[in-house]
Design a protein around this motif. Structure first.
Motif, PDB file in Angstrom:
ATOM      1  N   ILE A   9       0.885  -0.960   0.033  1.00  0.00           N
ATOM      2  CA  ILE A   9       0.092   0.123  -0.187  1.00  0.00           C
ATOM      3  C   ILE A   9       0.829   1.337  -0.101  1.00  0.00           C
ATOM      4  O   ILE A   9       1.941   1.250   0.904  1.00  0.00           O
ATOM      5  CB  ILE A   9      -0.835  -0.084   1.448  1.00  0.00           C
ATOM      6  CG1 ILE A   9      -1.858  -1.018   1.064  1.00  0.00           C
ATOM      7  CG2 ILE A   9      -1.764   1.301   1.291  1.00  0.00           C
ATOM      8  CD1 ILE A   9      -2.725  -1.296   2.595  1.00  0.00           C
ATOM      9  N   ASP A  10       0.729   2.181  -1.040  1.00  0.00           N
ATOM     10  CA  ASP A  10       1.321   3.234  -1.040  1.00  0.00           C
ATOM     11  C   ASP A  10       1.093   3.945   0.390  1.00  0.00           C
ATOM     12  O   ASP A  10       0.123   3.755   1.041  1.00  0.00           O
ATOM     13  CB  ASP A  10       0.697   4.123  -2.239  1.00  0.00           C
ATOM     14  CG  ASP A  10       1.585   5.576  -2.393  1.00  0.00           C
ATOM     15  OD1 ASP A  10       0.963   6.617  -1.742  1.00  0.00           O
ATOM     16  OD2 ASP A  10       2.585   5.445  -2.924  1.00  0.00           O
ATOM     17  N   GLY A  11       2.154   4.768   0.743  1.00  0.00           N
ATOM     18  CA  GLY A  11       2.272   5.465   2.077  1.00  0.00           C
ATOM     19  C   GLY A  11       1.046   6.700   1.983  1.00  0.00           C
ATOM     20  O   GLY A  11       0.746   7.248   3.076  1.00  0.00           O
ATOM     21  N   ASN A  12       0.545   7.006   1.024  1.00  0.00           N
ATOM     22  CA  ASN A  12      -0.402   8.088   0.725  1.00  0.00           C
ATOM     23  C   ASN A  12      -1.813   7.500   0.695  1.00  0.00           C
ATOM     24  O   ASN A  12      -2.812   8.409   0.324  1.00  0.00           O
ATOM     25  CB  ASN A  12      -0.054   9.181  -0.132  1.00  0.00           C
ATOM     26  CG  ASN A  12       1.181   9.879   0.193  1.00  0.00           C
ATOM     27  OD1 ASN A  12       1.402  10.288   1.348  1.00  0.00           O
ATOM     28  ND2 ASN A  12       1.925  10.095  -0.869  1.00  0.00           N
ATOM     29  N   SER A  13      -1.973   6.111   0.481  1.00  0.00           N
ATOM     30  CA  SER A  13      -3.180   5.654   0.230  1.00  0.00           C
ATOM     31  C   SER A  13      -4.222   5.883   1.065  1.00  0.00           C
ATOM     32  O   SER A  13      -4.081   5.636   2.494  1.00  0.00           O
ATOM     33  CB  SER A  13      -2.887   4.118   0.123  1.00  0.00           C
ATOM     34  OG  SER A  13      -3.980   3.368  -0.372  1.00  0.00           O
ATOM     35  N   PRO A  14      -5.477   6.230   0.812  1.00  0.00           N
ATOM     36  CA  PRO A  14      -6.551   6.186   1.526  1.00  0.00           C
ATOM     37  C   PRO A  14      -7.009   4.720   2.306  1.00  0.00           C
ATOM     38  O   PRO A  14      -7.630   4.794   3.476  1.00  0.00           O
ATOM     39  CB  PRO A  14      -7.738   6.695   0.819  1.00  0.00           C
ATOM     40  CG  PRO A  14      -7.557   6.614  -0.381  1.00  0.00           C
ATOM     41  CD  PRO A  14      -5.993   6.379  -0.571  1.00  0.00           C
ATOM     42  N   GLN A  15      -6.428   3.862   1.882  1.00  0.00           N
ATOM     43  CA  GLN A  15      -6.484   2.301   2.428  1.00  0.00           C
ATOM     44  C   GLN A  15      -6.067   2.206   3.953  1.00  0.00           C
ATOM     45  O   GLN A  15      -6.298   1.461   4.748  1.00  0.00           O
ATOM     46  CB  GLN A  15      -6.004   1.431   1.643  1.00  0.00           C
ATOM     47  CG  GLN A  15      -6.623   1.069   0.421  1.00  0.00           C
ATOM     48  CD  GLN A  15      -5.839   0.035  -0.450  1.00  0.00           C
ATOM     49  OE1 GLN A  15      -4.622   0.076  -0.782  1.00  0.00           O
ATOM     50  NE2 GLN A  15      -6.566  -0.846  -0.822  1.00  0.00           N
ATOM     51  N   LEU A  16      -4.925   3.234   4.190  1.00  0.00           N
ATOM     52  CA  LEU A  16      -4.239   3.198   5.555  1.00  0.00           C
ATOM     53  C   LEU A  16      -5.275   3.613   6.730  1.00  0.00           C
ATOM     54  O   LEU A  16      -5.309   3.150   7.698  1.00  0.00           O
ATOM     55  CB  LEU A  16      -2.929   4.135   5.401  1.00  0.00           C
ATOM     56  CG  LEU A  16      -2.012   3.637   4.750  1.00  0.00           C
ATOM     57  CD1 LEU A  16      -0.896   4.880   4.787  1.00  0.00           C
ATOM     58  CD2 LEU A  16      -1.445   2.512   5.165  1.00  0.00           C
ATOM     59  N   TYR A  17      -6.371   4.451   6.303  1.00  0.00           N
ATOM     60  CA  TYR A  17      -7.440   4.808   7.164  1.00  0.00           C
ATOM     61  C   TYR A  17      -8.385   3.878   7.019  1.00  0.00           C
ATOM     62  O   TYR A  17      -9.426   4.364   7.975  1.00  0.00           O
ATOM     63  CB  TYR A  17      -7.631   6.356   6.727  1.00  0.00           C
ATOM     64  CG  TYR A  17      -6.373   7.066   6.605  1.00  0.00           C
ATOM     65  CD1 TYR A  17      -5.736   7.548   7.800  1.00  0.00           C
ATOM     66  CD2 TYR A  17      -5.707   7.338   5.586  1.00  0.00           C
ATOM     67  CE1 TYR A  17      -4.606   8.562   7.829  1.00  0.00           C
ATOM     68  CE2 TYR A  17      -4.308   8.112   5.481  1.00  0.00           C
ATOM     69  CZ  TYR A  17      -3.992   8.743   6.624  1.00  0.00           C
ATOM     70  OH  TYR A  17      -3.046   9.501   6.373  1.00  0.00           O
ATOM     71  N   GLU A  18      -8.558   3.018   6.422  1.00  0.00           N
ATOM     72  CA  GLU A  18      -9.943   2.266   6.610  1.00  0.00           C
ATOM     73  C   GLU A  18      -9.829   1.501   7.850  1.00  0.00           C
ATOM     74  O   GLU A  18      -8.749   0.915   8.635  1.00  0.00           O
ATOM     75  CB  GLU A  18      -9.542   0.962   5.526  1.00  0.00           C
ATOM     76  CG  GLU A  18      -9.846   1.387   4.087  1.00  0.00           C
ATOM     77  CD  GLU A  18      -9.710   0.359   3.034  1.00  0.00           C
ATOM     78  OE1 GLU A  18      -9.382  -0.736   3.434  1.00  0.00           O
ATOM     79  OE2 GLU A  18      -9.895   0.744   1.838  1.00  0.00           O
TER      80      GLU A  18
END
Length: 121
Positions: A9-18
């Motif tokens: 996952i890219d460090g700026n991906s919104p997936q990090l905040y899921e």
């Protein structure tokens, strides 16, 4: 986590905040959490434990839509990692791992959980 379950996952991906997403942060392609670990809290928020550049230490930060708040610094990484895992397990409705249960008994772990508002005792 098995190799076939890993996802970059890219460090700026919104997936990090899921909500409930547990992510290992690593310095290379090994997928090992050598830099840190985070759990997505939903609504654009993520709780991270691991290496911090400023102040250069191991700590806990809350990231929220481009801003960050230092929750604690100079913490024991293994205890902080266990705390992130307990939070992820609670969000995802999973039973607590044996390792997390052992850390939960430690006073330092309990204090960190109080600091981030996860314990009321």
């Amino acid at each position: 986590m098995a190799d076939d379950e890993r996802e970059q996952i890219d460090g700026n991906s919104p997936q990090l905040y899921e909500r409930g997403r547990l992510v290992a942060h690593c310095s290379d392609d090994s997928g090992m959490a050598d830099c840190g670990i985070s759990v997505g809290l939903g609504n654009g928020q993520m709780l991270y434990a691991g290496d911090l550049p400023d102040p250069f230490s191991t700590g806990i930060k809350l990231y929220s839509q481009g801003a960050s708040i230092l929750v604690a610094d100079r913490v024991d990484y293994e205890v902080a990692r266990a705390m992130i895992e307990v939070i992820a397990e609670a969000i995802n409705g999973e039973s607590e791992s044996e390792e997390a249960a052992e850390y939960r008994k430690q006073s330092q772990f309990r204090q960190m959980m109080r600091d981030v508002g996860m314990l009321s005792f």
